[in-house]
Design an enzyme around this catalytic site. Sequence first.
Site, PDB file in Angstrom:
ATOM      1  N   ARG A   1      10.201  -2.954   1.789  1.00  0.00           N
ATOM      2  CA  ARG A   1       9.020  -2.460   1.062  1.00  0.00           C
ATOM      3  C   ARG A   1       9.235  -1.007   0.680  1.00  0.00           C
ATOM      4  NH1 ARG A   1       7.445   2.256   3.845  1.00  0.00           N
ATOM      5  NH2 ARG A   1       6.648   1.832   5.926  1.00  0.00           N
TER       6      ARG A   1
ATOM      7  N   GLU B   1      -2.473   2.144   3.300  1.00  0.00           N
ATOM      8  CA  GLU B   1      -2.023   3.506   3.632  1.00  0.00           C
ATOM      9  C   GLU B   1      -1.550   4.256   2.384  1.00  0.00           C
ATOM     10  OE1 GLU B   1       0.336   3.992   7.200  1.00  0.00           O
ATOM     11  OE2 GLU B   1       1.613   5.412   6.144  1.00  0.00           O
TER      12      GLU B   1
ATOM     13  N   ARG C   1       2.059  -0.720  -1.874  1.00  0.00           N
ATOM     14  CA  ARG C   1       3.201  -1.066  -1.045  1.00  0.00           C
ATOM     15  C   ARG C   1       3.827  -2.239  -1.774  1.00  0.00           C
ATOM     16  NH1 ARG C   1       3.397   0.835   4.459  1.00  0.00           N
ATOM     17  NH2 ARG C   1       2.995   3.055   4.206  1.00  0.00           N
TER      18      ARG C   1
ATOM     19  N   CYS D   1       1.906   9.426   4.580  1.00  0.00           N
ATOM     20  CA  CYS D   1       2.489   9.808   5.869  1.00  0.00           C
ATOM     21  C   CYS D   1       3.863  10.426   5.628  1.00  0.00           C
ATOM     22  CB  CYS D   1       2.612   8.559   6.744  1.00  0.00           C
ATOM     23  SG  CYS D   1       3.361   8.884   8.350  1.00  0.00           S
TER      24      CYS D   1
ATOM     25  N   THR E   1       6.472  10.308   7.241  1.00  0.00           N
ATOM     26  CA  THR E   1       7.596   9.417   7.586  1.00  0.00           C
ATOM     27  C   THR E   1       8.013   8.575   6.381  1.00  0.00           C
ATOM     28  OG1 THR E   1       6.149   7.609   8.284  1.00  0.00           O
ATOM     29  CG2 THR E   1       6.853   9.163   9.981  1.00  0.00           C
TER      30      THR E   1
ATOM     31  N   ARG F   1      11.195   0.868   3.727  1.00  0.00           N
ATOM     32  CA  ARG F   1      11.479   0.323   5.063  1.00  0.00           C
ATOM     33  C   ARG F   1      12.099  -1.049   4.845  1.00  0.00           C
ATOM     34  NH1 ARG F   1       9.646  -2.043  10.071  1.00  0.00           N
ATOM     35  NH2 ARG F   1       7.811  -3.072   9.203  1.00  0.00           N
TER      36      ARG F   1
ATOM     37  N   ARG G   1      10.342  -2.167  16.080  1.00  0.00           N
ATOM     38  CA  ARG G   1       8.891  -2.426  16.105  1.00  0.00           C
ATOM     39  C   ARG G   1       8.661  -3.811  16.681  1.00  0.00           C
ATOM     40  NH1 ARG G   1       6.168  -0.061  10.440  1.00  0.00           N
ATOM     41  NH2 ARG G   1       7.098   2.004  10.603  1.00  0.00           N
TER      42      ARG G   1
ATOM     43  N   GLU H   1       4.005  -2.207  13.111  1.00  0.00           N
ATOM     44  CA  GLU H   1       3.902  -0.960  13.851  1.00  0.00           C
ATOM     45  C   GLU H   1       2.819  -1.024  14.932  1.00  0.00           C
ATOM     46  OE1 GLU H   1       3.069   2.430  11.405  1.00  0.00           O
ATOM     47  OE2 GLU H   1       4.459   3.546  12.635  1.00  0.00           O
TER      48      GLU H   1
HETATM   49  P1  ADP Z   1       5.035  -1.436   6.921  1.00  0.00           P
HETATM   50  O1  ADP Z   1       6.201  -2.316   6.760  1.00  0.00           O
HETATM   51  O2  ADP Z   1       4.278  -1.324   5.662  1.00  0.00           O
HETATM   52  O3  ADP Z   1       5.440  -0.122   7.499  1.00  0.00           O
HETATM   53  P2  ADP Z   1       3.996  -2.834   9.328  1.00  0.00           P
HETATM   54  O4  ADP Z   1       4.992  -2.366  10.317  1.00  0.00           O
HETATM   55  O5  ADP Z   1       2.567  -2.808   9.728  1.00  0.00           O
HETATM   56  O6  ADP Z   1       3.989  -2.041   7.955  1.00  0.00           O
HETATM   57  O7  ADP Z   1       4.393  -4.325   8.911  1.00  0.00           O
HETATM   58  C1  ADP Z   1       3.608  -5.024   7.984  1.00  0.00           C
HETATM   59  C2  ADP Z   1       3.760  -6.525   8.138  1.00  0.00           C
HETATM   60  O8  ADP Z   1       5.041  -6.919   7.706  1.00  0.00           O
HETATM   61  C3  ADP Z   1       3.606  -7.016   9.567  1.00  0.00           C
HETATM   62  O9  ADP Z   1       2.909  -8.233   9.558  1.00  0.00           O
HETATM   63  C4  ADP Z   1       5.030  -7.254   9.982  1.00  0.00           C
HETATM   64  O10 ADP Z   1       5.181  -8.204  11.018  1.00  0.00           O
HETATM   65  C5  ADP Z   1       5.624  -7.755   8.693  1.00  0.00           C
HETATM   66  N1  ADP Z   1       7.080  -7.655   8.638  1.00  0.00           N
HETATM   67  C6  ADP Z   1       7.831  -6.535   8.741  1.00  0.00           C
HETATM   68  N2  ADP Z   1       9.138  -6.823   8.649  1.00  0.00           N
HETATM   69  C7  ADP Z   1       9.220  -8.163   8.469  1.00  0.00           C
HETATM   70  C8  ADP Z   1      10.298  -9.077   8.304  1.00  0.00           C
HETATM   71  N3  ADP Z   1      11.558  -8.669   8.276  1.00  0.00           N
HETATM   72  N4  ADP Z   1       9.994 -10.393   8.168  1.00  0.00           N
HETATM   73  C9  ADP Z   1       8.710 -10.808   8.172  1.00  0.00           C
HETATM   74  N5  ADP Z   1       7.667 -10.009   8.310  1.00  0.00           N
HETATM   75  C10 ADP Z   1       7.910  -8.694   8.462  1.00  0.00           C
HETATM   76  C1  CIR Z   2       1.392   7.711  14.278  1.00  0.00           C
HETATM   77  O1  CIR Z   2       1.447   8.932  14.198  1.00  0.00           O
HETATM   78  O2  CIR Z   2       1.827   7.062  15.230  1.00  0.00           O
HETATM   79  C2  CIR Z   2       0.751   6.968  13.112  1.00  0.00           C
HETATM   80  N1  CIR Z   2       0.043   7.923  12.314  1.00  0.00           N
HETATM   81  C3  CIR Z   2       1.834   6.244  12.306  1.00  0.00           C
HETATM   82  C4  CIR Z   2       2.977   7.123  11.894  1.00  0.00           C
HETATM   83  C5  CIR Z   2       4.105   6.468  11.147  1.00  0.00           C
HETATM   84  N2  CIR Z   2       3.801   5.270  10.502  1.00  0.00           N
HETATM   85  C6  CIR Z   2       3.293   5.102   9.300  1.00  0.00           C
HETATM   86  O3  CIR Z   2       3.154   5.955   8.468  1.00  0.00           O
HETATM   87  N3  CIR Z   2       2.936   3.873   9.013  1.00  0.00           N
END
Ligand code: ADP
Ligand code: CIR
Length: 342
Positions: free
Chosen positions: A110, A209, A213, A255, A257, A264, A293, A298
Amino acid sequence: MDYPIFPKECTSLLSKYLSQDIFEELKNKKTTNGFTLANAINSGVKNLDSGIGIYAGDAESYELFSALFNKIIEDYHGFSSEATHKSNLTIDDVKMKELDDDYVLSTRIRVGRNLANFPLGTIISKVQRDEVERLVSMALNALEGELAGEYFPLLGMTSEVQNRLIKEHFLFKEGDRFLEAAGLNRDWAEGRGIFHNHDKTFLVWLNEEDQLRIISMQKGGDVLKVFSRLVKAINELEKQLSFSYSERLGYIASCPTNLGTAMRASVHIKLPKLAEDMSRFKAITDKYHLQIRGMNGEHSETKEAIFDISNRRRLGVTEVEAVQDMIDGVEALIQMEKKLEG
Ligand code: ADP
Ligand code: CIR
């Protein structure tokens, strides 16, 4: 607002770098959109278990509050304040290793994007957010071929459909307390929604966020196919929308990050042997700049030894390098898992 005192147990980058001097220097500053230091740090002040603890209100925040942001950015991405970000979305530059489908359940890449000429979600007004939704959904509805799909606003979606989409990893969760304190959940669920193609291999989240995305995902370990689809989508959307981009910091995100590539690239991978030896696991993820993660994204726990493994660095590396970090690191994890299997 008074200088916040963080308890000893607090390990956020905000608590590490917000000295009293920096606080005094920045506390009365305000961006053109009216974003203040108090707005920026509220999430980390309210959530002492934050990893980072700070968000921006607009591109200007990163410059106006640079005395604080630069330190956090350098710590997280290893990106110095004198450096300049570079982008490379050339698919042919990725050195591909097939990721083994026996271990890799699914691959997802993403990027975050925000529209130029709008404040970020932390301080956007309801009228502006609705306008972002209108502009972006119009652009998405014009996509063709594999990317063609439909936009589903969160308003009016049944909780059954919403929960299924979350459970299947397609949709963002609701009520995240880090985003809540950052102002990113205001007027929920107005202006929020998800666009996806028929197969749910191309999806776009609206006004979570970040304003967009852009997501490409599918079962198995064909990273190149996932990356190619994402690049195609980014290029098509850039023909219609103008994204917020800084020469120094790359794509602007809420953010820090997510600055730079805002990318990501992750796999869901089953590693039962390494799960029993987390220090060996972490030695590999550290070496390849990877983040671990849980199964549900996250701040979630891991179940059944399935992990979400992704590139940690997003700024100061190109998109190709970010994906390559993930590919090389996951390959190393699989090799180690095989070795431990005997
Ligand atoms: P972001 O990727 O936007 O940082 P999250 O960590 O919250 O946000 O992940 C968003 C969603 O994408 C969650 O449901 C997570 O389990 C899913 N996800 C992340 N990576 C994968 C993957 N490789 N395969 C399937 N689902 C994924
Ligand atoms: C934290 O500080 O843990 C949250 N604000 C998440 C930080 C990084 N992740 C994100 O931007 N999704």
